[in-house]
Design a protein around this motif. Structure first.
Motif, PDB file in Angstrom:
ATOM      1  N   MET A  83     -11.350  -0.745   2.095  1.00 16.51           N
ATOM      2  CA  MET A  83     -10.860  -2.012   2.630  1.00 16.51           C
ATOM      3  C   MET A  83      -9.329  -1.976   2.656  1.00 16.51           C
ATOM      4  O   MET A  83      -8.691  -1.719   1.640  1.00 16.51           O
ATOM      5  CB  MET A  83     -11.346  -3.156   1.749  1.00 16.51           C
ATOM      6  N   LYS A  84      -8.771  -2.239   3.835  1.00 17.19           N
ATOM      7  CA  LYS A  84      -7.318  -2.301   3.968  1.00 17.19           C
ATOM      8  C   LYS A  84      -6.826  -3.693   3.590  1.00 17.19           C
ATOM      9  O   LYS A  84      -7.377  -4.689   4.049  1.00 17.19           O
ATOM     10  CB  LYS A  84      -6.906  -1.971   5.402  1.00 17.19           C
ATOM     11  N   LEU A  85      -5.799  -3.734   2.771  1.00  7.81           N
ATOM     12  CA  LEU A  85      -5.181  -5.004   2.394  1.00  7.81           C
ATOM     13  C   LEU A  85      -4.023  -5.321   3.337  1.00  7.81           C
ATOM     14  O   LEU A  85      -3.802  -6.475   3.685  1.00  7.81           O
ATOM     15  CB  LEU A  85      -4.711  -4.949   0.940  1.00  7.81           C
TER      16      LEU A  85
ATOM     17  N   LEU B  17      -7.469  -1.418  -0.873  1.00  5.30           N
ATOM     18  CA  LEU B  17      -8.033  -1.930  -2.117  1.00  5.30           C
ATOM     19  C   LEU B  17      -8.246  -0.783  -3.101  1.00  5.30           C
ATOM     20  O   LEU B  17      -7.989  -0.933  -4.298  1.00  5.30           O
ATOM     21  CB  LEU B  17      -9.353  -2.659  -1.840  1.00  5.30           C
ATOM     22  N   LYS B  18      -8.662   0.366  -2.592  1.00  7.21           N
ATOM     23  CA  LYS B  18      -8.918   1.509  -3.470  1.00  7.21           C
ATOM     24  C   LYS B  18      -7.675   1.898  -4.271  1.00  7.21           C
ATOM     25  O   LYS B  18      -7.749   2.122  -5.474  1.00  7.21           O
ATOM     26  CB  LYS B  18      -9.419   2.703  -2.661  1.00  7.21           C
ATOM     27  N   GLU B  19      -6.496   1.970  -3.609  1.00  7.97           N
ATOM     28  CA  GLU B  19      -5.310   2.391  -4.356  1.00  7.97           C
ATOM     29  C   GLU B  19      -4.820   1.327  -5.326  1.00  7.97           C
ATOM     30  O   GLU B  19      -4.176   1.636  -6.317  1.00  7.97           O
ATOM     31  CB  GLU B  19      -4.192   2.855  -3.433  1.00  7.97           C
ATOM     32  N   LEU B  20      -5.144   0.055  -5.070  1.00  8.35           N
ATOM     33  CA  LEU B  20      -4.730  -1.021  -5.977  1.00  8.35           C
ATOM     34  C   LEU B  20      -5.717  -1.218  -7.126  1.00  8.35           C
ATOM     35  O   LEU B  20      -5.460  -2.024  -8.028  1.00  8.35           O
ATOM     36  CB  LEU B  20      -4.547  -2.335  -5.206  1.00  8.35           C
TER      37      LEU B  20
ATOM     38  N   LYS C 224      -4.353  -8.926  -1.905  1.00 11.32           N
ATOM     39  CA  LYS C 224      -3.931  -8.977  -0.496  1.00 11.32           C
ATOM     40  C   LYS C 224      -2.589  -9.702  -0.383  1.00 11.32           C
ATOM     41  O   LYS C 224      -1.672  -9.219   0.301  1.00 11.32           O
ATOM     42  CB  LYS C 224      -5.002  -9.665   0.350  1.00 11.32           C
ATOM     43  N   SER C 225      -2.439 -10.829  -1.069  1.00 10.91           N
ATOM     44  CA  SER C 225      -1.163 -11.559  -1.061  1.00 10.91           C
ATOM     45  C   SER C 225      -0.040 -10.718  -1.652  1.00 10.91           C
ATOM     46  O   SER C 225       1.078 -10.690  -1.122  1.00 10.91           O
ATOM     47  CB  SER C 225      -1.283 -12.874  -1.838  1.00 10.91           C
ATOM     48  N   LEU C 226      -0.317 -10.027  -2.748  1.00 14.81           N
ATOM     49  CA  LEU C 226       0.668  -9.151  -3.383  1.00 14.81           C
ATOM     50  C   LEU C 226       1.128  -8.073  -2.400  1.00 14.81           C
ATOM     51  O   LEU C 226       2.328  -7.803  -2.270  1.00 14.81           O
ATOM     52  CB  LEU C 226       0.072  -8.508  -4.644  1.00 14.81           C
ATOM     53  N   CYS C 227       0.186  -7.495  -1.681  1.00 20.34           N
ATOM     54  CA  CYS C 227       0.544  -6.461  -0.698  1.00 20.34           C
ATOM     55  C   CYS C 227       1.318  -7.050   0.470  1.00 20.34           C
ATOM     56  O   CYS C 227       2.319  -6.475   0.905  1.00 20.34           O
ATOM     57  CB  CYS C 227      -0.714  -5.748  -0.208  1.00 20.34           C
ATOM     58  N   GLU C 228       0.879  -8.194   0.972  1.00 21.07           N
ATOM     59  CA  GLU C 228       1.549  -8.815   2.121  1.00 21.07           C
ATOM     60  C   GLU C 228       2.968  -9.275   1.790  1.00 21.07           C
ATOM     61  O   GLU C 228       3.877  -9.131   2.611  1.00 21.07           O
ATOM     62  CB  GLU C 228       0.739 -10.018   2.616  1.00 21.07           C
ATOM     63  N   MET C 229       3.155  -9.831   0.612  1.00 22.82           N
ATOM     64  CA  MET C 229       4.433 -10.454   0.268  1.00 22.82           C
ATOM     65  C   MET C 229       5.404  -9.534  -0.482  1.00 22.82           C
ATOM     66  O   MET C 229       6.606  -9.775  -0.472  1.00 22.82           O
ATOM     67  CB  MET C 229       4.181 -11.720  -0.556  1.00 22.82           C
TER      68      MET C 229
ATOM     69  N   GLN D  98      -1.007 -10.379 -15.661  1.00 27.98           N
ATOM     70  CA  GLN D  98      -1.151 -10.694 -14.241  1.00 27.98           C
ATOM     71  C   GLN D  98      -1.871  -9.572 -13.491  1.00 27.98           C
ATOM     72  O   GLN D  98      -2.419  -9.809 -12.416  1.00 27.98           O
ATOM     73  CB  GLN D  98       0.211 -10.999 -13.623  1.00 27.98           C
ATOM     74  N   HIS D  99      -1.926  -8.387 -14.069  1.00 34.43           N
ATOM     75  CA  HIS D  99      -2.724  -7.309 -13.479  1.00 34.43           C
ATOM     76  C   HIS D  99      -4.202  -7.718 -13.449  1.00 34.43           C
ATOM     77  O   HIS D  99      -4.915  -7.388 -12.507  1.00 34.43           O
ATOM     78  CB  HIS D  99      -2.583  -6.019 -14.294  1.00 34.43           C
ATOM     79  N   ALA D 100      -4.655  -8.437 -14.477  1.00 34.29           N
ATOM     80  CA  ALA D 100      -6.068  -8.816 -14.594  1.00 34.29           C
ATOM     81  C   ALA D 100      -6.490  -9.864 -13.566  1.00 34.29           C
ATOM     82  O   ALA D 100      -7.682 -10.057 -13.336  1.00 34.29           O
ATOM     83  CB  ALA D 100      -6.368  -9.315 -16.009  1.00 34.29           C
ATOM     84  N   SER D 101      -5.528 -10.514 -12.937  1.00 36.57           N
ATOM     85  CA  SER D 101      -5.865 -11.487 -11.896  1.00 36.57           C
ATOM     86  C   SER D 101      -5.566 -10.935 -10.498  1.00 36.57           C
ATOM     87  O   SER D 101      -5.751 -11.617  -9.501  1.00 36.57           O
ATOM     88  CB  SER D 101      -5.108 -12.794 -12.117  1.00 36.57           C
ATOM     89  N   GLY D 102      -5.098  -9.692 -10.438  1.00 37.64           N
ATOM     90  CA  GLY D 102      -4.781  -9.084  -9.150  1.00 37.64           C
ATOM     91  C   GLY D 102      -3.445  -9.532  -8.586  1.00 37.64           C
ATOM     92  O   GLY D 102      -3.183  -9.348  -7.397  1.00 37.64           O
ATOM     93  N   CYS D 103      -2.603 -10.094  -9.425  1.00 39.72           N
ATOM     94  CA  CYS D 103      -1.311 -10.624  -8.961  1.00 39.72           C
ATOM     95  C   CYS D 103      -0.138  -9.686  -9.219  1.00 39.72           C
ATOM     96  O   CYS D 103       0.992 -10.008  -8.861  1.00 39.72           O
ATOM     97  CB  CYS D 103      -1.028 -11.967  -9.635  1.00 39.72           C
ATOM     98  N   ALA D 104      -0.366  -8.521  -9.856  1.00 32.43           N
ATOM     99  CA  ALA D 104       0.750  -7.653 -10.231  1.00 32.43           C
ATOM    100  C   ALA D 104       0.442  -6.188  -9.970  1.00 32.43           C
ATOM    101  O   ALA D 104      -0.718  -5.767  -9.967  1.00 32.43           O
ATOM    102  CB  ALA D 104       1.077  -7.839 -11.709  1.00 32.43           C
ATOM    103  N   ALA D 105       1.506  -5.430  -9.784  1.00 32.46           N
ATOM    104  CA  ALA D 105       1.401  -3.978  -9.646  1.00 32.46           C
ATOM    105  C   ALA D 105       2.622  -3.322 -10.278  1.00 32.46           C
ATOM    106  O   ALA D 105       3.703  -3.909 -10.329  1.00 32.46           O
ATOM    107  CB  ALA D 105       1.301  -3.582  -8.172  1.00 32.46           C
ATOM    108  N   ASP D 106       2.419  -2.098 -10.756  1.00 33.73           N
ATOM    109  CA  ASP D 106       3.496  -1.235 -11.228  1.00 33.73           C
ATOM    110  C   ASP D 106       3.651  -0.143 -10.178  1.00 33.73           C
ATOM    111  O   ASP D 106       2.642   0.429  -9.724  1.00 33.73           O
ATOM    112  CB  ASP D 106       3.145  -0.600 -12.567  1.00 33.73           C
TER     113      ASP D 106
END
Length: 152
Positions: A1-3, A9-12, A36-41, A76-84
Motif C-alpha cells: 500500500m502506497k502512502l 506502508l511496508k517501509e513504515l 499517511k498524514s505523517l508521510c504527506e505532511m 507517538q510511534h505506537a499511534s503511527g504519528c512518528a518516524a525516525d
C-alpha cells in the motif's frame, strides 16, 4: 500500500526486531491514516525538497514491539504519528533545521547528533493532525548515560 508517491506502508512498519521475535506489527486503520498524514505532511515534503531517499529506520511500532525494544507504549510511534529517519550525505542537523523552518510538526528531536560528526544520530519527527506543538529538541546522554532532552 502506497502512502505517498515515495513511501509505502511496508517501509513504515518494517522492523527487524518484530521479524526476529515473531511480533505482529500491523497498524490499525486509524494508525494507517496517521502514517499517511505523517508521510504527506513530513516525509514526502522532505523527499521532494532534498531530492534524495529518506531512510526510515523506525515508523509504526505495535505495543508489543514497543515493549520488546524498551520503548513506551505511549510513544507517538505506537499511534503511527512518528518516524525516525535520515538522509545519507545530509547532516541530520541540516535536515532537522529544514523541518523546523519549513514544515508544521508536533515534535522534532535531533537524536544523539554530535557537531564534530554531522552524520551522527538521526531525526525523530511526529505529526499530529490539529495538535502540533512545534517542539524542537535535542536528545543526548548525560554523564550518567541517561537520555536527556533540551530545547533547540
Amino acid at each position: 500500500m502506497k502512502l505517498t508517491e515515495n513511501f509505502s506502508l511496508k517501509e513504515l512498519t518494517s522492523s527487524q526486531t518484530a521479524e526476529r521475535k515473531g511480533i505482529d506489527n500491523t497498524p490499525s486503520t486509524e494508525h494507517q491514516e496517521n502514517l499517511k498524514s505523517l508521510c504527506e505532511m513530513i516525509l514526502q515534503p522532505i523527499r521532494d525538497h532534498f531530492g534524495q531517499v529518506v531512510s526510515v529506520s523506525s515508523g509504526y511500532r505495535s505495543p508489543e514491539l514497543c515493549t520488546a525494544i524498551g520503548s513506551k507504549i505511549t510513544s507517538q510511534h505506537a499511534s503511527g504519528c512518528a518516524a525516525d529517519f535520515e538522509i545519507f550525505g545530509v547532516s541530520n542537523k541540516e535536515l532537522a533545521d529544514y523541518i523546523n523552518e519549513h514544515l508544521e510538526y508536533d515534535q522534532l528531536i535531533l537524536e544523539y547528533w554530535k557537531e564534530l560528526d554531522p552524520n551522527s544520530g538521526w531525526v525523530h519527527c511526529s505529526y499530529s493532525e490539529g495538535n502540533n506543538r512545534n517542539q524542537y529538541l535535542k536528545a543526548y546522554k548525560d554523564e550518567n548515560n541517561k537520555t536527556c532532552y533540551a530545547a533547540i
